[in-house]
Design a protein around this motif. Structure first.
Motif, PDB file in Angstrom:
ATOM      1  N   PHE A 392     -15.786 -34.823   0.711  1.00 46.82           N
ATOM      2  CA  PHE A 392     -14.948 -34.767   1.907  1.00 46.82           C
ATOM      3  C   PHE A 392     -15.271 -35.945   2.832  1.00 46.82           C
ATOM      4  N   ALA A 393     -16.561 -36.212   3.022  1.00 43.47           N
ATOM      5  CA  ALA A 393     -16.967 -37.305   3.910  1.00 43.47           C
ATOM      6  C   ALA A 393     -16.482 -38.642   3.381  1.00 43.47           C
ATOM      7  N   ALA A 394     -16.654 -38.874   2.080  1.00 42.37           N
ATOM      8  CA  ALA A 394     -16.229 -40.143   1.485  1.00 42.37           C
ATOM      9  C   ALA A 394     -14.728 -40.328   1.586  1.00 42.37           C
ATOM     10  N   THR A 395     -13.980 -39.254   1.374  1.00 41.94           N
ATOM     11  CA  THR A 395     -12.515 -39.334   1.435  1.00 41.94           C
ATOM     12  C   THR A 395     -12.056 -39.609   2.862  1.00 41.94           C
ATOM     13  N   TYR A 396     -12.648 -38.923   3.813  1.00 37.78           N
ATOM     14  CA  TYR A 396     -12.271 -39.097   5.216  1.00 37.78           C
ATOM     15  C   TYR A 396     -12.531 -40.529   5.668  1.00 37.78           C
ATOM     16  N   SER A 397     -13.710 -41.073   5.349  1.00 35.68           N
ATOM     17  CA  SER A 397     -14.041 -42.431   5.765  1.00 35.68           C
ATOM     18  C   SER A 397     -13.171 -43.474   5.080  1.00 35.68           C
ATOM     19  N   SER A 398     -12.906 -43.277   3.788  1.00 34.77           N
ATOM     20  CA  SER A 398     -12.150 -44.283   3.037  1.00 34.77           C
ATOM     21  C   SER A 398     -10.703 -44.363   3.488  1.00 34.77           C
ATOM     22  N   GLN A 399     -10.197 -43.318   4.149  1.00 33.55           N
ATOM     23  CA  GLN A 399      -8.836 -43.392   4.661  1.00 33.55           C
ATOM     24  C   GLN A 399      -8.747 -44.340   5.855  1.00 33.55           C
ATOM     25  N   LYS A 400      -9.885 -44.633   6.467  1.00 33.64           N
ATOM     26  CA  LYS A 400      -9.916 -45.596   7.575  1.00 33.64           C
ATOM     27  C   LYS A 400     -10.270 -46.998   7.088  1.00 33.64           C
ATOM     28  N   SER A 401     -11.218 -47.094   6.137  1.00 34.44           N
ATOM     29  CA  SER A 401     -11.648 -48.390   5.633  1.00 34.44           C
ATOM     30  C   SER A 401     -12.302 -48.206   4.269  1.00 34.44           C
ATOM     31  N   SER A 402     -12.088 -49.170   3.383  1.00 36.13           N
ATOM     32  CA  SER A 402     -12.695 -49.114   2.050  1.00 36.13           C
ATOM     33  C   SER A 402     -14.031 -49.853   2.005  1.00 36.13           C
ATOM     34  N   PHE A 403     -14.514 -50.311   3.149  1.00 37.66           N
ATOM     35  CA  PHE A 403     -15.770 -51.057   3.174  1.00 37.66           C
ATOM     36  C   PHE A 403     -16.924 -50.181   2.686  1.00 37.66           C
ATOM     37  N   ASP A 404     -17.698 -50.707   1.726  1.00 42.94           N
ATOM     38  CA  ASP A 404     -18.904 -50.040   1.236  1.00 42.94           C
ATOM     39  C   ASP A 404     -18.613 -48.590   0.852  1.00 42.94           C
ATOM     40  N   LYS A 405     -17.461 -48.373   0.209  1.00 45.25           N
ATOM     41  CA  LYS A 405     -16.984 -47.016  -0.017  1.00 45.25           C
ATOM     42  C   LYS A 405     -17.826 -46.242  -1.017  1.00 45.25           C
ATOM     43  N   GLY A 420     -29.837 -42.568   2.582  1.00 42.13           N
ATOM     44  CA  GLY A 420     -28.429 -42.213   2.416  1.00 42.13           C
ATOM     45  C   GLY A 420     -28.133 -41.723   1.003  1.00 42.13           C
ATOM     46  N   ARG A 421     -26.844 -41.577   0.689  1.00 39.23           N
ATOM     47  CA  ARG A 421     -26.436 -41.153  -0.654  1.00 39.23           C
ATOM     48  C   ARG A 421     -25.239 -41.973  -1.103  1.00 39.23           C
ATOM     49  N   VAL A 422     -24.901 -41.832  -2.395  1.00 39.09           N
ATOM     50  CA  VAL A 422     -23.796 -42.584  -2.976  1.00 39.09           C
ATOM     51  C   VAL A 422     -22.812 -41.625  -3.626  1.00 39.09           C
ATOM     52  N   VAL A 423     -21.610 -42.122  -3.882  1.00 37.65           N
ATOM     53  CA  VAL A 423     -20.596 -41.323  -4.571  1.00 37.65           C
ATOM     54  C   VAL A 423     -20.082 -42.061  -5.802  1.00 37.65           C
ATOM     55  N   ASN A 424     -20.954 -42.881  -6.379  1.00 34.07           N
ATOM     56  CA  ASN A 424     -20.608 -43.559  -7.632  1.00 34.07           C
ATOM     57  C   ASN A 424     -21.776 -43.518  -8.609  1.00 34.07           C
ATOM     58  N   SER A 446     -17.833 -37.578  -9.532  1.00 40.43           N
ATOM     59  CA  SER A 446     -16.752 -37.227 -10.461  1.00 40.43           C
ATOM     60  C   SER A 446     -15.416 -37.196  -9.740  1.00 40.43           C
ATOM     61  N   LEU A 447     -15.392 -36.604  -8.543  1.00 39.43           N
ATOM     62  CA  LEU A 447     -14.135 -36.501  -7.799  1.00 39.43           C
ATOM     63  C   LEU A 447     -13.683 -37.852  -7.279  1.00 39.43           C
ATOM     64  N   VAL A 448     -14.616 -38.675  -6.834  1.00 40.78           N
ATOM     65  CA  VAL A 448     -14.242 -40.007  -6.369  1.00 40.78           C
ATOM     66  C   VAL A 448     -13.679 -40.830  -7.530  1.00 40.78           C
ATOM     67  N   GLN A 449     -14.222 -40.647  -8.728  1.00 41.53           N
ATOM     68  CA  GLN A 449     -13.664 -41.330  -9.897  1.00 41.53           C
ATOM     69  C   GLN A 449     -12.212 -40.918 -10.134  1.00 41.53           C
ATOM     70  N   MET A 450     -11.909 -39.645  -9.944  1.00 44.27           N
ATOM     71  CA  MET A 450     -10.530 -39.184 -10.107  1.00 44.27           C
ATOM     72  C   MET A 450      -9.595 -39.891  -9.128  1.00 44.27           C
ATOM     73  N   LYS A 451     -10.102 -40.180  -7.925  1.00 44.15           N
ATOM     74  CA  LYS A 451      -9.253 -40.811  -6.906  1.00 44.15           C
ATOM     75  C   LYS A 451      -8.848 -42.227  -7.290  1.00 44.15           C
ATOM     76  N   GLU A 452      -9.516 -42.820  -8.274  1.00 42.23           N
ATOM     77  CA  GLU A 452      -9.122 -44.150  -8.723  1.00 42.23           C
ATOM     78  C   GLU A 452      -7.761 -44.122  -9.414  1.00 42.23           C
ATOM     79  N   GLN A 453      -7.349 -42.964  -9.926  1.00 43.85           N
ATOM     80  CA  GLN A 453      -6.067 -42.839 -10.602  1.00 43.85           C
ATOM     81  C   GLN A 453      -5.126 -41.864  -9.913  1.00 43.85           C
ATOM     82  N   LEU A 454      -5.672 -40.974  -9.107  1.00 43.98           N
ATOM     83  CA  LEU A 454      -4.858 -39.986  -8.407  1.00 43.98           C
ATOM     84  C   LEU A 454      -4.954 -40.227  -6.909  1.00 43.98           C
ATOM     85  N   SER A 455      -4.046 -39.653  -6.160  1.00 45.57           N
ATOM     86  CA  SER A 455      -4.050 -39.839  -4.705  1.00 45.57           C
ATOM     87  C   SER A 455      -5.127 -38.981  -4.063  1.00 45.57           C
ATOM     88  N   ASP A 456      -5.518 -39.378  -2.841  1.00 48.05           N
ATOM     89  CA  ASP A 456      -6.457 -38.572  -2.068  1.00 48.05           C
ATOM     90  C   ASP A 456      -5.966 -37.141  -1.925  1.00 48.05           C
TER      91      ASP A 456
END
Length: 604
Positions: A392-405, A420-424, A446-456
């Protein structure tokens, strides 16, 4: 035409495998239709048929809660003995809106004897936990049974509801002699081991944090510097609308439909108010974090409701949040507090509530609780919740900026305070570490990987739908299967290939559950064959254009073969009573696979 159909009973599979008795393997599928608006008694009677352990142990099932989601209906049952709950023995029954069974998740307990002494110890039960409950504002006692080996032991489950250091503590005490059996801190931590007139205000926030907005790593242009404000931070703030805040006693208060800012803890920090609705503060002011928590929770919950999930407010009330509730601790937490959930944030290191990732992560625990209350039990179940919050945090932030996503907590972490933590992550299941955060990184990645092909919105919606099906002591592979079911509930399984690929890449799914997604259309298939209509109901057809006959094999989402039929030249009619969802139709000629096509069954 030979229309021989060999349908293999999933029910037999369940009985042979010890259906529902192993906590580490709690996910089960069965083909059954309860029909529209089934009675609770009808569901319980069917469960008793599927779970003979209930008759063997002379135990019952008690309905705890019913939740409706955009994709279905979810019944939460507790196993009981002599009218008392059996500790951590429960089932979640997930139905499509039509009444078709989607899945059952959970585990029941088996035992041979019951301790004869019963609930006899009634002395002062606070003794074993004195010194750790000094800030508790209430202590709840509940009579239960705990299964130890082959015996059911009467216990008292004591939980402290607190706003201090111990926010939600659980102690199990043997009811026969008062001896402590187990204790655990039940809070979900982010980090390391309405009355009056509703209106709107305006304020300044980091959205999501100064590093992401400035597209610069921590320490390059600025640091926390003891929470000191600097001119550079002014340029990294956003002016935002604070929707539906409350005007009361000639002041504006940060209290709205989704979140209420309160001073809950023994660290007195009065919540910010305003005479004119303006909440403009610098980051060195405690009031700045109040505005951060209100704005980001309110914004994220409105986003969740726009996706169609409109009943994720526990008891239809705003979540209670204290932006400074953990004092100088460099940590934040969600606590169930006996059904009165709270969020508390710490001011150690970078103030936690200065980073929207921390806020949304903690609010993710609340949303998970609202979907499936009181199920945050078990190491992998808790790890799943950590992954949900990080996603949820990664998705919320990435909608504002893809920096260091690939990183989350870019301001609060990845610095001298914590890494900190990572999502990759490339970790696979099971991780070498038993930390709940290791499980969480696998799930979020796993979910962030799905977002590479599917919408948020697609991945977010499926995640929210899955949360209604969660239960205690489930595993991450259980959650992966429920996630696929959730896609079936919402989108008729349109995204199963992308979803399964991400889970298979990290070994959350293995074997047949992964191999069936190889060679799905588009593909070059010789000889040609057609499958129609698709989507279908109970009747569909296969057109086969070769004089040599073939064999159709029907596979479900979890790699199980559930039907076979000989296929002759021409049009072949297929009639099977199948629940709604996604299946795979394979054609074989002897030992040679001709091809695989996805079939969607819609019964609604």
């Amino acid at each position: 035409m030979n229309n021989r159909i060999a349908v293999y009973s999933l029910f037999i599979i369940f009985l042979v495998s010890g259906f529902g008795l192993q906590a580490q393997d709690t996910y089960r599928k069965i083909s059954y239709d309860f029909g529209p608006q089934p009675s609770v008694n009808a569901i319980i009677q069917q469960l008793k048929f599927w779970y003979p352990v209930l008759a063997e142990t002379q135990t019952d099932l008690n309905l705890v809660e019913v939740k409706r989601s955009p994709g279905g209906i979810h019944y939460y049952f507790q196993q009981t003995l002599n009218g008392y709950p059996i500790h951590e023995a429960n089932l979640k029954v997930n139905l499509y809106k039509s009444g078709r069974l989607s899945s059952i998740v959970g585990s029941l307990e088996r035992f041979s004897t019951v301790a004869a002494e019963g609930f006899v110890y009634d002395a002062d039960l606070l003794g074993p936990i004195l010194g750790e409950t000094a800030s508790a504002y209430s202590i709840l006692k509940e009579s239960r049974y705990l299964i130890r080996g082959e015996k059911a032991i009467p216990i008292y489950r004591i939980t402290t509801q607190s706003t201090g250091k111990i926010t939600n503590y659980e102690v199990l005490i043997d009811a026969r002699n008062g001896k402590e059996v187990k204790r655990a801190d039940m809070a979900a931590y982010f980090g390391r081991p309405l009355s009056g007139k509703d209106t709107s205000g305006v304020g300044r926030v980091f959205f999501p944090d100064p590093c992401t907005t400035g597209e610069v790593a921590y320490g390059v242009s600025f640091t926390d510097n003891g929470d000191q404000h600097a001119p550079i931070f002014d340029s990294l703030m956003d002016t935002v609308i604070l929707k539906n805040i409350t005007y009361e006693n000639n002041r504006f208060h940060l209290r709205g439909p989704y979140v209420e800012i309160l001073d809950l803890a023994p660290f007195p920090v009065p919540p910010a108010t305003s005479p004119n609705g303006e909440f403009f503060f610098q980051r060195d002011s405690n009031s700045f974090e109040d505005v951060m928590v209100y704005f980001h929770i309110d914004s994220f919950h409105r986003y969740v409701e726009r996706l169609g999930f409109t009943n994720l407010r526990h008891n239809n009330a705003p979540v209670r949040a204290d932006p400074h509730g953990r004092g100088n601790s460099d940590n934040s937490a969600f606590a169930e507090n006996g059904g009165n959930p709270t969020l508390t944030f710490g001011d150690g290191g970078v103030d936690d509530a200065e980073d929207a990732d921390v806020i949304i992560h903690e609010f993710g625990h609340y949303l998970s609780f609202a979907a499936s209350p009181f199920t945050l039990v078990g190491n992998e179940r808790r790890g799943l919740d950590e992954g949900i919050g990080d996603f949820f945090a990664a998705t919320y932030s990435s909608q504002k900026s893809s920096f260091d996503k690939e990183n989350i907590y870019n301001w609060d972490g990845h610095n001298e305070f914590w890494p900190g933590r990572v999502v990759n992550t490339n970790r696979t299941y099971p991780p070498t570490s038993s930390s709940i955060y290791a499980y969480g990184e696998i799930w979020a990645s796993s979910l962030v990987q799905m977002k590479e092909q599917l919408s948020d919105s697609v991945v977010m919606s499926v995640m929210l739908q899955e949360m209604y099906s969660n239960v205690t002591n489930m595993s991450l592979p259980d959650a992966a299967r429920l996630f696929i079911d959730a896609d079936s509930m919402l989108y008729n399984g349109a995204h199963v290939g992308v979803i399964s690929e991400a889970f298979c890449d990290r070994d959350l799914l293995t074997g047949m559950e992964c191999s069936i997604f190889v060679a799905i259309e588009p593909e070059i298939v010789i000889p040609a064959w057609q499958l129609f209509p698709n989507p279908a109901a109970q009747n569909w057809q296969i057109q086969w254009e070769t004089p040599t006959k073939a064999e159709m094999r029907l596979i479900d989402l979890h790699g199980r073969e559930i039907a076979r039929q000989d296929i002759e030249t021409g049009v072949n009619d297929i009639t099977l009573d199948l629940p709604s969802g996604v299946y795979f139709v394979q054609l074989w000629q002897g030992d040679f696979p001709v091809g695989t096509k996805k079939l969607i069954i819609q019964n609604d």
